[in-house]
Design an enzyme around this catalytic site. Structure first.
Site, PDB file in Angstrom:
ATOM      1  N   ASN A  15      23.763  43.371  50.576  1.00  0.00           N
ATOM      2  CA  ASN A  15      24.507  44.633  50.217  1.00  0.00           C
ATOM      3  C   ASN A  15      25.137  44.228  49.051  1.00  0.00           C
ATOM      4  O   ASN A  15      26.489  43.915  49.331  1.00  0.00           O
ATOM      5  CB  ASN A  15      25.216  45.502  51.343  1.00  0.00           C
ATOM      6  CG  ASN A  15      25.983  46.662  50.740  1.00  0.00           C
ATOM      7  OD1 ASN A  15      25.842  47.047  49.718  1.00  0.00           O
ATOM      8  ND2 ASN A  15      26.772  47.297  51.718  1.00  0.00           N
TER       9      ASN A  15
ATOM     10  N   LYS B  53      26.735  46.263  47.060  1.00  0.00           N
ATOM     11  CA  LYS B  53      27.773  47.425  46.846  1.00  0.00           C
ATOM     12  C   LYS B  53      27.999  47.409  45.295  1.00  0.00           C
ATOM     13  O   LYS B  53      26.682  47.676  44.587  1.00  0.00           O
ATOM     14  CB  LYS B  53      29.179  46.798  47.509  1.00  0.00           C
ATOM     15  CG  LYS B  53      29.040  46.401  48.887  1.00  0.00           C
ATOM     16  CD  LYS B  53      30.395  46.059  49.736  1.00  0.00           C
ATOM     17  CE  LYS B  53      30.203  45.749  51.215  1.00  0.00           C
ATOM     18  NZ  LYS B  53      31.137  45.761  51.807  1.00  0.00           N
TER      19      LYS B  53
ATOM     20  N   HIS C 128      26.930  53.460  55.821  1.00  0.00           N
ATOM     21  CA  HIS C 128      27.727  52.405  55.836  1.00  0.00           C
ATOM     22  C   HIS C 128      29.158  52.762  55.908  1.00  0.00           C
ATOM     23  O   HIS C 128      29.262  53.915  55.620  1.00  0.00           O
ATOM     24  CB  HIS C 128      27.695  51.734  54.250  1.00  0.00           C
ATOM     25  CG  HIS C 128      28.170  50.190  54.148  1.00  0.00           C
ATOM     26  ND1 HIS C 128      29.672  50.185  53.959  1.00  0.00           N
ATOM     27  CD2 HIS C 128      27.890  48.949  54.353  1.00  0.00           C
ATOM     28  CE1 HIS C 128      29.994  49.022  54.078  1.00  0.00           C
ATOM     29  NE2 HIS C 128      28.895  48.218  54.372  1.00  0.00           N
TER      30      HIS C 128
ATOM     31  N   GLU D 268      31.912  52.326  54.359  1.00  0.00           N
ATOM     32  CA  GLU D 268      32.630  52.752  53.238  1.00  0.00           C
ATOM     33  C   GLU D 268      32.079  54.066  52.960  1.00  0.00           C
ATOM     34  O   GLU D 268      32.894  54.982  52.240  1.00  0.00           O
ATOM     35  CB  GLU D 268      32.298  51.725  52.163  1.00  0.00           C
ATOM     36  CG  GLU D 268      32.797  50.538  52.388  1.00  0.00           C
ATOM     37  CD  GLU D 268      32.225  49.303  51.632  1.00  0.00           C
ATOM     38  OE1 GLU D 268      31.260  49.007  50.844  1.00  0.00           O
ATOM     39  OE2 GLU D 268      32.444  48.127  52.212  1.00  0.00           O
TER      40      GLU D 268
ATOM     41  N   GLU E 262      28.259  46.647  61.986  1.00  0.00           N
ATOM     42  CA  GLU E 262      29.355  46.071  61.023  1.00  0.00           C
ATOM     43  C   GLU E 262      30.602  46.539  61.413  1.00  0.00           C
ATOM     44  O   GLU E 262      31.133  47.728  61.032  1.00  0.00           O
ATOM     45  CB  GLU E 262      28.949  46.553  59.806  1.00  0.00           C
ATOM     46  CG  GLU E 262      27.809  46.158  59.059  1.00  0.00           C
ATOM     47  CD  GLU E 262      27.547  46.260  57.632  1.00  0.00           C
ATOM     48  OE1 GLU E 262      27.307  45.247  57.047  1.00  0.00           O
ATOM     49  OE2 GLU E 262      28.167  47.157  56.813  1.00  0.00           O
TER      50      GLU E 262
ATOM     51  N   GLY F 182      34.536  42.362  54.694  1.00  0.00           N
ATOM     52  CA  GLY F 182      35.419  41.876  53.295  1.00  0.00           C
ATOM     53  C   GLY F 182      36.771  41.337  53.695  1.00  0.00           C
ATOM     54  O   GLY F 182      37.470  41.047  52.863  1.00  0.00           O
TER      55      GLY F 182
ATOM     56  N   SER G 150      31.481  39.683  56.785  1.00  0.00           N
ATOM     57  CA  SER G 150      32.037  38.540  56.584  1.00  0.00           C
ATOM     58  C   SER G 150      31.013  37.389  57.082  1.00  0.00           C
ATOM     59  O   SER G 150      31.561  36.224  57.537  1.00  0.00           O
ATOM     60  CB  SER G 150      33.278  38.119  57.092  1.00  0.00           C
ATOM     61  OG  SER G 150      34.374  38.948  56.467  1.00  0.00           O
TER      62      SER G 150
HETATM   63  P1  13P Z   1      31.069  41.503  53.516  1.00  0.00           P
HETATM   64  O1  13P Z   1      29.919  40.601  54.232  1.00  0.00           O
HETATM   65  O2  13P Z   1      31.681  41.383  52.248  1.00  0.00           O
HETATM   66  O3  13P Z   1      32.010  41.597  54.697  1.00  0.00           O
HETATM   67  O4  13P Z   1      30.514  42.944  53.724  1.00  0.00           O
HETATM   68  C1  13P Z   1      29.869  43.340  54.615  1.00  0.00           C
HETATM   69  C2  13P Z   1      29.166  44.641  54.449  1.00  0.00           C
HETATM   70  O5  13P Z   1      29.640  45.587  54.259  1.00  0.00           O
HETATM   71  C3  13P Z   1      27.795  44.648  54.243  1.00  0.00           C
HETATM   72  O6  13P Z   1      27.265  46.112  54.324  1.00  0.00           O
END
Ligand code: 13P
Length: 250
Positions: free
Chosen positions: A12, A14, A98, A100, A169, A175, A211
């Site tokens: 992803n 982002k 997601h 976010e 997740e 992150g 992560s």
């Molecule tokens: P990270 O791997 O950067 O923690 O992000 C995970 C994520 O949100 C994947 O959709």
């Protein structure tokens, strides 16, 4: 891990990338894709780069997708992108819900399930994301929160559930560099698996995200109900992403 569920490692991106950076990243992924063995590889790119993903990945084993989709088919929805448009650009996947999007754009679980249904109707495979916050976990509410997030998706029925992917997740692991331990992740995956089994879809794949790195991938993917990874930051570094896929493939 079950022998019958094909493993999947999905990046992803982002809101990262540029035409130049993506060309290098995608080129390296294509060159190294064989390291993934039988594990499926996919990337979810920002909308403007889907054409580039299609151009580079079309004749390769790597599939691509988007990070969100409109719940509407067409019409006066400025800024929205429909599932049919994503299909037009060869997308296989679309992330739905997601954390976010849930946190920053107020997406409800009902909307997320409706987006998943819309995506499926256009032939896309939704990756429905669920996960608890740290305060949910500390309050002992992780399963309750995830159960609530899953409920409208489970209500779509076995046929629909067999065509989508769930991604667990934990918000506190995204992150932050703080990964769920393999046992913590497996416990939630088993909880999700049990719900899927009750709805006749025990073979639906469940990815872990938060992560994930090459260094922690093997331990996570040795868990029986973890079928692959949804990778954020580490998916922007070709070698790291391929090392994760190689760890999953072992
Ligand atoms: P990270 O791997 O950067 O923690 O992000 C995970 C994520 O949100 C994947 O959709």
């Amino acid at each position: 891990m079950s022998q019958t569920r094909t493993r999947l490692v999905m990046g992803n991106w982002k809101m990262h990338g540029s035409l130049v950076d993506n060309a290098a990243l995608l080129g390296s992924l294509v060159s190294g894709a064989a390291r993934a063995g039988d594990t499926q590889l996919a990337v979810c790119a920002p909308f403007p780069y889907l054409a580039q993903a299609r151009q580079v990945l079309a004749a390769t084993p790597i599939s691509w997708g988007a990070q969100d989709v409109s719940v509407h088919d067409r019409g006066a929805y400025t800024g929205e992108v429909s599932a049919a448009m994503l299909a037009d650009f060869g997308c296989t996947w679309v992330l739905c819900g997601h954390s976010e999007r849930r946190a920053l754009h107020g997406e409800s679980s009902a909307l997320v399930a409706a987006k998943a249904a819309t995506a499926l109707a256009s032939g896309l495979a939704p990756v429905v994301c669920v996960g608890e916050t740290l305060s949910d976990r500390d309050a002992g509410d992780a399963e309750c929160v995830i159960g609530d997030q899953l409920e409208p998706v489970l209500a779509l029925g076995a046929d629909t559930l067999s065509r989508l992917v769930i991604a667990y997740e934990p918000v506190w692991a995204i992150g932050t560099g703080r990964t769920a331990t393999p046992d913590q992740a497996q416990a939630i995956h088993a909880f999700i698996r049990a719900a899927l089994v009750r709805h006749g879809a025990g073979q639906t794949r469940i990815l872990y995200g938060g992560s994930v790195k090459a260094a922690n991938a093997s331990a996570l993917f040795s868990q029986p109900d973890i079928d692959g990874a949804l990778v954020g930051g580490a998916s922007l570094v070709a070698d790291e992403f391929l090392n994760i896929a190689a760890a999953v493939a072992q």
